[in-house]
Design a protein around this motif. Structure first.
Motif, PDB file in Angstrom:
ATOM      1  N   ALA A  16       0.823  -1.209   0.000  1.00 10.90           N
ATOM      2  CA  ALA A  16       0.000   0.000   0.000  1.00 10.90           C
ATOM      3  C   ALA A  16       0.858   1.261   0.000  1.00 10.90           C
ATOM      4  CB  ALA A  16      -0.926  -0.016   1.222  1.00 10.90           C
ATOM      5  N   THR A  17       1.932   1.239   0.783  1.00  8.41           N
ATOM      6  CA  THR A  17       2.821   2.401   0.844  1.00  8.41           C
ATOM      7  C   THR A  17       3.512   2.641  -0.496  1.00  8.41           C
ATOM      8  OG1 THR A  17       3.199   2.001   3.204  1.00  8.41           O
ATOM      9  CG2 THR A  17       4.800   3.384   2.059  1.00  8.41           C
ATOM     10  N   ALA A  18       3.968   1.564  -1.126  1.00 13.32           N
ATOM     11  CA  ALA A  18       4.626   1.700  -2.430  1.00 13.32           C
ATOM     12  C   ALA A  18       3.663   2.243  -3.478  1.00 13.32           C
ATOM     13  CB  ALA A  18       5.193   0.355  -2.869  1.00 13.32           C
ATOM     14  N   LEU A  19       2.429   1.768  -3.471  1.00 12.17           N
ATOM     15  CA  LEU A  19       1.443   2.269  -4.428  1.00 12.17           C
ATOM     16  C   LEU A  19       1.175   3.754  -4.199  1.00 12.17           C
ATOM     17  CD1 LEU A  19      -0.987  -0.771  -4.458  1.00 12.17           C
ATOM     18  CD2 LEU A  19       0.165   0.187  -6.466  1.00 12.17           C
ATOM     19  N   ALA A  20       1.103   4.164  -2.939  1.00 14.53           N
ATOM     20  CA  ALA A  20       0.910   5.582  -2.650  1.00 14.53           C
ATOM     21  C   ALA A  20       2.099   6.404  -3.133  1.00 14.53           C
ATOM     22  CB  ALA A  20       0.686   5.777  -1.151  1.00 14.53           C
ATOM     23  N   ALA A  21       3.306   5.910  -2.883  1.00 13.64           N
ATOM     24  CA  ALA A  21       4.500   6.631  -3.333  1.00 13.64           C
ATOM     25  C   ALA A  21       4.520   6.764  -4.851  1.00 13.64           C
ATOM     26  CB  ALA A  21       5.754   5.922  -2.835  1.00 13.64           C
ATOM     27  N   LEU A  22       4.109   5.727  -5.558  1.00 11.43           N
ATOM     28  CA  LEU A  22       4.090   5.783  -7.019  1.00 11.43           C
ATOM     29  C   LEU A  22       3.080   6.811  -7.517  1.00 11.43           C
ATOM     30  CD1 LEU A  22       4.459   1.981  -7.757  1.00 11.43           C
ATOM     31  CD2 LEU A  22       5.999   3.769  -8.597  1.00 11.43           C
ATOM     32  N   ARG A  23       2.010   7.012  -6.771  1.00 15.56           N
ATOM     33  CA  ARG A  23       1.049   8.055  -7.162  1.00 15.56           C
ATOM     34  C   ARG A  23       1.677   9.445  -7.076  1.00 15.56           C
ATOM     35  NH1 ARG A  23      -2.606   4.582  -4.329  1.00 15.56           N
ATOM     36  NH2 ARG A  23      -2.498   5.806  -2.394  1.00 15.56           N
ATOM     37  N   HIS A  24       2.739   9.570  -6.297  1.00 16.04           N
ATOM     38  CA  HIS A  24       3.429  10.851  -6.132  1.00 16.04           C
ATOM     39  C   HIS A  24       4.814  10.821  -6.791  1.00 16.04           C
ATOM     40  CE1 HIS A  24       0.539  12.537  -3.180  1.00 16.04           C
ATOM     41  NE2 HIS A  24       0.318  11.260  -2.929  1.00 16.04           N
ATOM     42  N   ALA A  25       4.958   9.999  -7.811  1.00 14.84           N
ATOM     43  CA  ALA A  25       6.269   9.830  -8.443  1.00 14.84           C
ATOM     44  C   ALA A  25       6.848  11.153  -8.927  1.00 14.84           C
ATOM     45  CB  ALA A  25       6.164   8.835  -9.602  1.00 14.84           C
ATOM     46  N   ALA A  26       6.030  11.979  -9.545  1.00 15.23           N
ATOM     47  CA  ALA A  26       6.545  13.244 -10.096  1.00 15.23           C
ATOM     48  C   ALA A  26       7.150  14.107  -8.992  1.00 15.23           C
ATOM     49  CB  ALA A  26       5.432  13.996 -10.813  1.00 15.23           C
ATOM     50  N   GLU A  27       6.490  14.149  -7.843  1.00 16.71           N
ATOM     51  CA  GLU A  27       7.011  14.939  -6.725  1.00 16.71           C
ATOM     52  C   GLU A  27       8.279  14.312  -6.144  1.00 16.71           C
ATOM     53  OE1 GLU A  27       6.577  14.981  -2.111  1.00 16.71           O
ATOM     54  OE2 GLU A  27       4.619  14.968  -3.096  1.00 16.71           O
ATOM     55  N   LEU A  28       8.233  13.005  -5.875  1.00 16.70           N
ATOM     56  CA  LEU A  28       9.361  12.349  -5.224  1.00 16.70           C
ATOM     57  C   LEU A  28      10.617  12.378  -6.090  1.00 16.70           C
ATOM     58  CD1 LEU A  28       7.493   9.327  -3.594  1.00 16.70           C
ATOM     59  CD2 LEU A  28       8.434  11.334  -2.439  1.00 16.70           C
ATOM     60  N   LEU A  29      10.413  12.363  -7.401  1.00 14.60           N
ATOM     61  CA  LEU A  29      11.540  12.432  -8.331  1.00 14.60           C
ATOM     62  C   LEU A  29      11.882  13.880  -8.699  1.00 14.60           C
ATOM     63  CD1 LEU A  29      10.433   9.526 -10.686  1.00 14.60           C
ATOM     64  CD2 LEU A  29      12.374   9.469  -9.120  1.00 14.60           C
ATOM     65  N   GLY A  30      11.171  14.822  -8.108  1.00 10.46           N
ATOM     66  CA  GLY A  30      11.300  16.215  -8.522  1.00 10.46           C
ATOM     67  C   GLY A  30      12.648  16.846  -8.244  1.00 10.46           C
ATOM     68  N   LYS A  31      13.424  16.266  -7.322  1.00 14.21           N
ATOM     69  CA  LYS A  31      14.738  16.821  -6.992  1.00 14.21           C
ATOM     70  C   LYS A  31      15.875  16.127  -7.748  1.00 14.21           C
ATOM     71  CE  LYS A  31      13.654  19.904  -3.796  1.00 14.21           C
ATOM     72  NZ  LYS A  31      13.998  21.332  -3.904  1.00 14.21           N
ATOM     73  N   VAL A  32      15.545  15.187  -8.626  1.00 16.74           N
ATOM     74  CA  VAL A  32      16.592  14.432  -9.312  1.00 16.74           C
ATOM     75  C   VAL A  32      17.470  15.350 -10.150  1.00 16.74           C
ATOM     76  CG1 VAL A  32      17.001  12.743 -11.152  1.00 16.74           C
ATOM     77  CG2 VAL A  32      15.469  12.180  -9.262  1.00 16.74           C
ATOM     78  N   ASP A  33      16.864  16.256 -10.910  1.00 13.03           N
ATOM     79  CA  ASP A  33      17.660  17.165 -11.746  1.00 13.03           C
ATOM     80  C   ASP A  33      18.580  18.024 -10.881  1.00 13.03           C
ATOM     81  OD1 ASP A  33      16.595  16.194 -14.073  1.00 13.03           O
ATOM     82  OD2 ASP A  33      15.139  17.819 -14.324  1.00 13.03           O
ATOM     83  N   GLU A  34      18.068  18.492  -9.743  1.00 12.39           N
ATOM     84  CA  GLU A  34      18.875  19.308  -8.843  1.00 12.39           C
ATOM     85  C   GLU A  34      20.046  18.504  -8.277  1.00 12.39           C
ATOM     86  OE1 GLU A  34      18.131  21.572  -4.592  1.00 12.39           O
ATOM     87  OE2 GLU A  34      16.524  21.557  -6.097  1.00 12.39           O
ATOM     88  N   LEU A  35      19.798  17.248  -7.940  1.00 10.66           N
ATOM     89  CA  LEU A  35      20.864  16.396  -7.403  1.00 10.66           C
ATOM     90  C   LEU A  35      21.897  16.064  -8.479  1.00 10.66           C
ATOM     91  CD1 LEU A  35      18.660  14.091  -5.180  1.00 10.66           C
ATOM     92  CD2 LEU A  35      20.411  15.687  -4.365  1.00 10.66           C
ATOM     93  N   ARG A  36      21.428  15.874  -9.705  1.00  9.91           N
ATOM     94  CA  ARG A  36      22.375  15.666 -10.817  1.00  9.91           C
ATOM     95  C   ARG A  36      23.300  16.869 -10.960  1.00  9.91           C
ATOM     96  NH1 ARG A  36      17.981  14.425 -14.704  1.00  9.91           N
ATOM     97  NH2 ARG A  36      17.629  12.183 -14.790  1.00  9.91           N
ATOM     98  N   ALA A  37      22.715  18.043 -10.956  1.00 10.63           N
ATOM     99  CA  ALA A  37      23.519  19.257 -11.114  1.00 10.63           C
ATOM    100  C   ALA A  37      24.497  19.403  -9.953  1.00 10.63           C
ATOM    101  CB  ALA A  37      22.605  20.477 -11.213  1.00 10.63           C
ATOM    102  N   GLU A  38      24.059  19.111  -8.747  1.00 11.78           N
ATOM    103  CA  GLU A  38      24.945  19.184  -7.577  1.00 11.78           C
ATOM    104  C   GLU A  38      26.065  18.169  -7.684  1.00 11.78           C
ATOM    105  OE1 GLU A  38      26.393  21.085  -4.734  1.00 11.78           O
ATOM    106  OE2 GLU A  38      24.258  21.556  -4.854  1.00 11.78           O
ATOM    107  N   ARG A  39      25.752  16.994  -8.197  1.00  7.41           N
ATOM    108  CA  ARG A  39      26.788  15.975  -8.425  1.00  7.41           C
ATOM    109  C   ARG A  39      27.839  16.470  -9.394  1.00  7.41           C
ATOM    110  NH1 ARG A  39      24.345  11.826 -12.118  1.00  7.41           N
ATOM    111  NH2 ARG A  39      24.676  13.573 -13.523  1.00  7.41           N
ATOM    112  N   ASP A  40      27.406  17.031 -10.502  1.00  6.54           N
ATOM    113  CA  ASP A  40      28.358  17.502 -11.504  1.00  6.54           C
ATOM    114  C   ASP A  40      29.206  18.645 -10.957  1.00  6.54           C
ATOM    115  OD1 ASP A  40      27.332  15.588 -13.205  1.00  6.54           O
ATOM    116  OD2 ASP A  40      26.037  16.990 -14.298  1.00  6.54           O
TER     117      ASP A  40
END
Length: 361
Positions: A263-287
């Motif tokens: 149930a928790t995983a299904l809820a998290a997947l419903r919010h995938a766009a938000e939870l993944l929303g910092k990926v670009d920022e983390l990529r830039a910080e990595r570089d």
């Protein structure tokens, strides 16, 4: 007689685990530093509460709804479509890997990877009584495909483990490596491309998911622990030929994923766009971190993950300890002379940089 009567090959071995220390800046286990929003938390809480009403019953052992949701998510990463019967899930990608070794490894069988690589792989092999063979990566942590293919043809492994991006180096594999090794292994084994950090790969670096239609012996594993900011959820999954998923169902424990986890995983997947929303920022910080380390005279490996391997140090433990004394926890792992830092928030990376310069200058 020594008690307890442990398997001899396990005697004296320390359990796997990174240090869990209460320090201000924790950059050692490649977590996403940005937690879920209150809206996401509320959805997860409501979903877990609904699941709690059914705890007198066993959960869906075939994970039907979760596999469908994961297939839909993965289909957004490929040109075609991934079907639910091509997906399997377990308690973290660790359990996914263990199930793969249970199904396709075992006594009289061999697993192979290329060092430096994820330190749990030989433990999966040990725990399933699978022989372990480690080839070597090049000095830049890439694979020499001619040498890699020759080793596969010599060893004839039943399981080949290829993290991409690689842990601890951050190195991604080109599609040609997957094609080459899937072809070398053939139907006598499987090739597992471990994409635990796949969402962090740089623009233009493809996922091995694209190659699933071409290779029925290919398995691509993912996790919700990293980019999805759900390390505490413990949810890993794979995509593969449906026959491989069916084979794993033979060795999985009954009802291995709880109703609350599903149930928790299904809820998290419903919010995938938000939870993944910092990926670009983390990529830039990595570089930026790679560039900064190189500007200071350190070596830093190119990374497609949310961490950077850097060095080289005559006494890396002393550097690690010096950072820890300044409230910054990173990871002492990988080849001798190297350290690995997870990418945190901007403030955390500034604290890391300040502490590193104090320790090394």
């Amino acid at each position: 007689m020594t008690f307890p009567p442990l398997r001899p090959e396990l005697a004296g071995i320390e359990p796997y685990g990174a240090p869990q220390l209460d320090v201000p800046v924790q950059l050692n286990v490649n977590e996403n530093p940005y937690g879920p929003s209150e809206e996401c938390v509320a959805d997860i809480a409501a979903s877990a509460a609904e699941a709690a009403r059914t705890l007198n019953r066993y959960p869906d052992r075939e994970l039907v709804a979760l596999r469908a949701a994961l297939a839909s998510y993965l289909s957004g990463d490929v040109a075609g479509e991934i079907a639910p019967e091509q997906v399997w899930a377990a308690n973290g990608s660790n359990e996914v890997m263990l199930q793969l070794l249970q199904a396709f490894g075992g006594p009289g069988r061999t697993a192979l990877s290329f060092a430096p690589t994820y330190s749990m792989y030989p433990e999966y092999a040990r725990d399933t009584m699978t022989a372990w063979v480690a080839g070597r990566r090049e000095d830049d942590f890439s694979l020499d495909l001619d040498r890699a293919r020759a080793l596969v043809e010599d060893v004839r492994p039943h399981v080949v483990l290829l993290p991409s991006p690689n842990n601890p180096t951050g190195t991604a594999l080109p599609p040609s490596a997957v094609d080459e090794l899937c072809g070398a292994v053939g139907d006598s084994g499987i090739v597992v491309v471990d994409e635990a950090y796949g969402e962090f790969r740089r623009t233009g670096v493809p996922s091995a998911l694209e190659q699933l239609p071409a290779h029925r012996n290919l398995v691509v594993t993912r996790t919700m622990s990293k980019a999805f900011a759900a390390a505490g959820l413990r949810l890993g999954y794979l995509a593969a030929d449906p026959a491989i998923c069916d084979a794993i169902r033979v060795v999985r424990l009954p009802y291995h994923l709880s109703a609350v986890t599903q149930a928790t995983a299904l809820a998290a997947l419903r919010h995938a766009a938000e939870l993944l929303g910092k990926v670009d920022e983390l990529r830039a910080e990595r570089d930026r971190t790679v560039d900064w380390l190189r500007d200071q005279g350190f070596e830093a490996a190119d990374s497609d993950a949310n961490f950077v391997l850097f060095g080289r140090f005559e006494d890396r433990h002393a550097v690690w300890k010096g950072l820890l004394d300044r409230g910054v926890l990173i990871r002492e792992t990988g080849p001798d002379g190297w350290l690995r830092v997870s990418i945190g928030t901007g403030d955390e990376m500034i604290a890391f940089q300040k502490a590193l310069m104090e320790v090394t200058t």
